[in-house]
Design a protein around this motif. Structure first.
Motif, PDB file in Angstrom:
ATOM      1  N   VAL B  84       0.832  -1.195   0.000  1.00 43.51           N
ATOM      2  CA  VAL B  84       0.000   0.000   0.000  1.00 43.51           C
ATOM      3  C   VAL B  84       0.868   1.247   0.000  1.00 43.51           C
ATOM      4  O   VAL B  84       1.903   1.293   0.645  1.00 43.51           O
ATOM      5  N   LEU B  85       0.422   2.236  -0.763  1.00 48.09           N
ATOM      6  CA  LEU B  85       1.101   3.529  -0.796  1.00 48.09           C
ATOM      7  C   LEU B  85       0.050   4.609  -0.528  1.00 48.09           C
ATOM      8  O   LEU B  85      -1.015   4.601  -1.142  1.00 48.09           O
ATOM      9  N   VAL B  86       0.349   5.495   0.436  1.00 48.35           N
ATOM     10  CA  VAL B  86      -0.585   6.585   0.726  1.00 48.35           C
ATOM     11  C   VAL B  86       0.055   7.878   0.242  1.00 48.35           C
ATOM     12  O   VAL B  86       1.246   8.093   0.454  1.00 48.35           O
ATOM     13  N   ASP B  87      -0.743   8.728  -0.411  1.00 50.46           N
ATOM     14  CA  ASP B  87      -0.148   9.885  -1.093  1.00 50.46           C
ATOM     15  C   ASP B  87       0.294  11.003  -0.160  1.00 50.46           C
ATOM     16  O   ASP B  87       1.031  11.870  -0.560  1.00 50.46           O
ATOM     17  N   SER B  88      -0.143  10.980   1.116  1.00 47.70           N
ATOM     18  CA  SER B  88       0.247  12.079   2.007  1.00 47.70           C
ATOM     19  C   SER B  88       0.429  11.544   3.412  1.00 47.70           C
ATOM     20  O   SER B  88       0.088  10.409   3.709  1.00 47.70           O
ATOM     21  N   ASP B  89       0.981  12.399   4.318  1.00 48.62           N
ATOM     22  CA  ASP B  89       1.127  11.999   5.710  1.00 48.62           C
ATOM     23  C   ASP B  89      -0.255  11.889   6.346  1.00 48.62           C
ATOM     24  O   ASP B  89      -1.141  12.675   6.047  1.00 48.62           O
ATOM     25  N   VAL B  90      -0.412  10.923   7.233  1.00 47.78           N
ATOM     26  CA  VAL B  90      -1.716  10.711   7.858  1.00 47.78           C
ATOM     27  C   VAL B  90      -1.627  11.090   9.332  1.00 47.78           C
ATOM     28  O   VAL B  90      -0.825  10.531  10.079  1.00 47.78           O
ATOM     29  N   ASP B  91      -2.436  12.056   9.768  1.00 49.30           N
ATOM     30  CA  ASP B  91      -2.529  12.406  11.179  1.00 49.30           C
ATOM     31  C   ASP B  91      -3.652  11.559  11.773  1.00 49.30           C
ATOM     32  O   ASP B  91      -4.820  11.775  11.479  1.00 49.30           O
ATOM     33  N   ILE B  92      -3.269  10.581  12.617  1.00 50.47           N
ATOM     34  CA  ILE B  92      -4.296   9.643  13.086  1.00 50.47           C
ATOM     35  C   ILE B  92      -5.129  10.210  14.241  1.00 50.47           C
ATOM     36  O   ILE B  92      -6.119   9.634  14.633  1.00 50.47           O
ATOM     37  N   GLU B  93      -4.719  11.374  14.784  1.00 50.72           N
ATOM     38  CA  GLU B  93      -5.474  11.944  15.899  1.00 50.72           C
ATOM     39  C   GLU B  93      -6.495  12.989  15.454  1.00 50.72           C
ATOM     40  O   GLU B  93      -7.421  13.297  16.202  1.00 50.72           O
ATOM     41  N   ALA B  94      -6.320  13.533  14.260  1.00 53.04           N
ATOM     42  CA  ALA B  94      -7.148  14.668  13.838  1.00 53.04           C
ATOM     43  C   ALA B  94      -8.592  14.244  13.577  1.00 53.04           C
ATOM     44  O   ALA B  94      -8.854  13.126  13.138  1.00 53.04           O
ATOM     45  N   PRO B  95      -9.554  15.137  13.879  1.00 53.49           N
ATOM     46  CA  PRO B  95     -10.959  14.829  13.560  1.00 53.49           C
ATOM     47  C   PRO B  95     -11.230  14.977  12.066  1.00 53.49           C
ATOM     48  O   PRO B  95     -10.399  15.516  11.323  1.00 53.49           O
ATOM     49  N   GLU B  96     -12.394  14.520  11.659  1.00 57.72           N
ATOM     50  CA  GLU B  96     -12.782  14.513  10.247  1.00 57.72           C
ATOM     51  C   GLU B  96     -12.720  15.896   9.638  1.00 57.72           C
ATOM     52  O   GLU B  96     -12.205  16.087   8.530  1.00 57.72           O
ATOM     53  N   TYR B  97     -13.222  16.914  10.407  1.00 58.05           N
ATOM     54  CA  TYR B  97     -13.330  18.252   9.832  1.00 58.05           C
ATOM     55  C   TYR B  97     -11.964  18.941   9.684  1.00 58.05           C
ATOM     56  O   TYR B  97     -11.880  20.023   9.135  1.00 58.05           O
ATOM     57  N   ALA B  98     -10.902  18.321  10.205  1.00 54.87           N
ATOM     58  CA  ALA B  98      -9.577  18.936  10.053  1.00 54.87           C
ATOM     59  C   ALA B  98      -8.662  18.044   9.215  1.00 54.87           C
ATOM     60  O   ALA B  98      -7.440  18.178   9.277  1.00 54.87           O
ATOM     61  N   SER B  99      -9.246  17.119   8.464  1.00 52.79           N
ATOM     62  CA  SER B  99      -8.416  16.167   7.727  1.00 52.79           C
ATOM     63  C   SER B  99      -8.731  16.201   6.239  1.00 52.79           C
ATOM     64  O   SER B  99      -9.874  16.402   5.849  1.00 52.79           O
ATOM     65  N   PRO B 100      -7.711  15.986   5.408  1.00 54.79           N
ATOM     66  CA  PRO B 100      -7.956  15.908   3.967  1.00 54.79           C
ATOM     67  C   PRO B 100      -8.363  14.485   3.580  1.00 54.79           C
ATOM     68  O   PRO B 100      -8.109  13.544   4.338  1.00 54.79           O
ATOM     69  N   PRO B 101      -9.024  14.315   2.440  1.00 54.04           N
ATOM     70  CA  PRO B 101      -9.264  12.946   1.967  1.00 54.04           C
ATOM     71  C   PRO B 101      -7.924  12.308   1.590  1.00 54.04           C
ATOM     72  O   PRO B 101      -6.945  13.013   1.366  1.00 54.04           O
ATOM     73  N   LEU B 102      -7.898  10.991   1.549  1.00 53.37           N
ATOM     74  CA  LEU B 102      -6.636  10.301   1.267  1.00 53.37           C
ATOM     75  C   LEU B 102      -6.723   9.528  -0.037  1.00 53.37           C
ATOM     76  O   LEU B 102      -7.744   8.909  -0.333  1.00 53.37           O
ATOM     77  N   LEU B 103      -5.643   9.577  -0.801  1.00 55.14           N
ATOM     78  CA  LEU B 103      -5.545   8.774  -2.008  1.00 55.14           C
ATOM     79  C   LEU B 103      -4.660   7.580  -1.666  1.00 55.14           C
ATOM     80  O   LEU B 103      -3.515   7.754  -1.265  1.00 55.14           O
ATOM     81  N   VAL B 104      -5.227   6.368  -1.790  1.00 56.52           N
ATOM     82  CA  VAL B 104      -4.487   5.175  -1.392  1.00 56.52           C
ATOM     83  C   VAL B 104      -4.302   4.255  -2.598  1.00 56.52           C
ATOM     84  O   VAL B 104      -5.279   3.915  -3.276  1.00 56.52           O
TER      85      VAL B 104
END
Lengths: 409, 236
Positions: B84-104
């Motif tokens: 698996v490759l994720v296109d950006s860094d993932v903040d696992i603590e952030a809520p939905e409204y402060a997070s970007p969608p992820l391209l996996v």
């Protein structure tokens, strides 16, 4: 056989405790290879990866979620060069060191060798720290550092303790809450005939020891920070200090404030609420620092316990911070066995209730926020009740001057 | 002569009938930690199945909404044939409204006419609401690509340039495959519990009342309590 166990010296207890931990590490290797549920702590991989980067001459902060001092990555270099198990063994050794230091501090406080051994065994043979360090969690490095720092303060080695204190705060920030009580502890004892105001003044006024301690500990902290900032830049500052201070994790945890902070997370204007959340922490740390500064184990235990209980984020990993100090104060708590057992059961029960509600939310998708919140308040009340009882039944061996209370005769 | 033109005309009208991969998506587990399972089934002739090797690469491109995230550390312990490759860094603590969608990007190899891929996903905290106690998250179906010659029957006209593997060091040309989703649904949905906004005042007031009361009682106790000394049982 029983007599042989009874006549063991502290070294004997330490060796057996270490062997038990090594056996657990061995078992962990088996479980990691055979079962789906892994024994090794998720953070252990983070430390090892960071050590790997350091080994290649790179920054440990190349590893995402590495939020510790670079020293930890250096310490784990043998993980790469020697064996991946090195770190677990090292954490277990720090764990044993914590137990041995508990023994030394108690002996220094004039408790008998038998008592000192018994209470240090409460740590050495406690399943919780055993499991934590053999799973590869670095918390035992912290408990050992705090304990060495306390030992050197008890022995009045001001320079050494200041160096250690600076290093300890660099490792993790929470012992910064002990600063005031250490400062008071370094006061010259005032005579009994002194006026009340003079006694209080004596607490706050600097003396040679206090100046040395403040300067050396601050210098140590600044020096470590400057060196690592120079090597690793902003990323070091952010990950190892700033992250821990500004961390705003609204996900469910043991803190009584969790649901309130989740519901108000997007309201920026609530400054007074932030103050009200901070106030109990501040008041209690100040009160404990003034009341119990002569007895460092007691004041550090109460400060850590209240700090963790009233924190905005509280997870079970933090419980170890005050549990490591508990064996030091048990001999000066003169409560009945029955009361002690009941209080211990309430502590576990409070967590069980919370865990049940959190399980339904996290793994069953049920909306139990209000129950988690109530369980959090219950756990808070239980913890404060324990603190209340500890204060009530506290009877130390050594003289404790009272500045906050008027001595009644 | 005439039949030839008619044939040509008919061929232009009716597109070349290509095959479609059948995709079934299911979400396993409940709560905040889910397994997103994608089953791809191909209708391949026996001879082709026998020819399939580790080089028959498939690429699934998932566009995860900001309500869910993947834990990069966890992804490294997936089975060997799934990278698996994720296109950006993932903040696992952030809520939905402060997070970007992820391209996996999910890379796997087709070794039979059926392939099953399980991606562990985690749900983020969502903004509290006073309308519902649950929020709905929609996870779109993935796009499927391949570089495998044996699957040319399934190819769509589109192709994209995408990473060759999860090392993300080079770009490859991937051919998009024709797909047919189960029951024609374009997305799979899940429910997540959210805070009840009406609770705010009550929860805030009660919390602060309890913590402040606890604090006052303890400070009072510290001030009032005088410290007595222990009776020494024996002289040391």
């Amino acid at each position: 056989m029983l007599k042989a166990v009874y006549t063991l010296s502290i070294f004997g207890y330490c060796v057996i405790a270490l062997l038990l931990r090594l056996a657990l590490i061995g078992y962990g290797e088996w479980q990691d290879r055979s079962l789906m549920v892994k024994f090794t702590d998720v953070d252990y991989k983070v430390f090892s990866d960071a050590a790997h980067y350091v080994h290649q001459g790179k920054s440990p902060y190349n590893r995402s979620t590495y939020r510790y001092t670079p020293i930890l990555a250096f310490m784990l270099l043998p993980n790469i060069t020697l064996t991946p198990l090195f770190g677990k063994v090292m954490f277990s050794v720090f764990d044993i060191l914590t137990g041995y230091l508990i023994y030394l501090v108690l002996k220094h406080q004039k408790y008998s060798i038998q008592q000192a051994q018994m209470y240090s065994c409460l740590w050495l043979y406690n399943l919780l720290p055993m499991a934590v360090s053999s799973r590869g969690n670095a918390e035992s490095v912290m408990t050992a550092l705090v304990m060495i720092c306390m030992m050197s303060l008890c022995k009045k080695q001001v320079v050494l303790s200041a160096l250690l204190y600076g290093l300890t705060v660099h490792f993790k920030i929470y012992p910064v809450t002990y600063a005031l009580t250490i400062y008071f502890h370094l006061s010259h004892p005032s005579s009994k005939t002194d006026h009340y105001m003079k006694k209080v003044l004596n607490l706050f006024l600097p003396n040679k020891d206090k100046v040395y301690f403040v300067l050396i500990s601050v210098l140590t902290l600044v020096l470590l920070t400057v060196v690592f900032y120079h090597w690793y830049g902003w990323k070091f500052l952010y990950e190892s200090y700033i992250y821990h201070i500004v961390r705003k994790d609204i996900r469910h945890n043991f803190s009584p404030y969790f649901y309130m902070l989740y519901l108000t997370a997007e309201q920026d204007s609530v400054l007074w609420m932030k103050l009200l959340v901070f106030l109990p922490q501040l008041c209690l740390v100040l009160a404990f620092s003034m009341k119990y500064y002569t007895d460092l184990p007691m004041s550090w235990f109460l400060i850590t316990f209240t700090f963790v209980t009233t924190n905005k984020v509280c997870t079970s990993q933090y419980f170890l911070w005050y549990l490591s100090l508990l064996p030091l104060i048990i001999p000066s708590i003169q409560m009945s066995i029955k009361r002690a057992i009941v209080l211990t059961i309430t502590w576990f029960l409070g967590q069980a209730v919370w865990l049940q509600a959190a399980y339904l939310l996290e793994f069953k998708g049920q909306n139990t926020f209000i129950w988690i919140w109530m369980a959090g308040l219950l756990f808070f009340t239980i913890n404060f009740n324990i603190i209340y009882n500890i204060i009530e039944y506290y009877k130390p061996l050594m003289q404790v001057p009272s500045y906050l209370s008027k001595k009644r005769k | 002569m005439l039949p030839f033109y008619i044939m040509l005309f008919l061929q232009l009208l009716i597109p070349v009938k290509s095959k479609s991969v059948e995709i079934t998506r299911t979400l396993k587990q409940e709560g905040f930690h889910r397994d997103l399972e994608t089953v791809l089934s191909f209708k391949l002739e026996k001879e082709i199945v026998e020819k399939l090797t580790w080089s028959c690469q498939l690429l699934l491109v998932e566009n995860l909404p900001s309500g869910v995230y993947v834990d990069v550390d966890q992804l490294s312990s997936l089975p060997d044939n799934i990278q698996v490759l994720v296109d950006s860094d993932v903040d696992i603590e952030a809520p939905e409204y402060a997070s970007p969608p992820l391209l996996v990007y999910i890379f796997t190899n087709l070794t039979s006419d059926r392939s099953s891929i399980t991606l562990p996903v985690h749900v983020r905290y969502h903004r509290p609401s006073n309308v519902s106690e649950y929020a709905q998250i929609l996870i779109e179906n993935p796009k499927i690509y391949s570089t495998c010659l044996h699957l040319s029957d399934y190819e769509n006209t589109e192709g994209i340039g995408a990473p060759c593997d999860n090392q993300n060091s080079s770009q490859c040309l991937w051919n998009r495959l024709q797909v047919l989703y189960n029951e024609g649904k374009s997305a799979i949905s899940l429910q997540v519990p959210i805070g009840v906004e009406q609770h705010s005042l009550f929860v805030g007031a009660t919390t602060l009342l309890v913590t402040m009361t606890g604090c006052v009682i303890l400070v009072w106790k510290i001030v009032k309590k005088s410290v007595d000394l222990q009776m020494r049982k024996k002289q040391l």
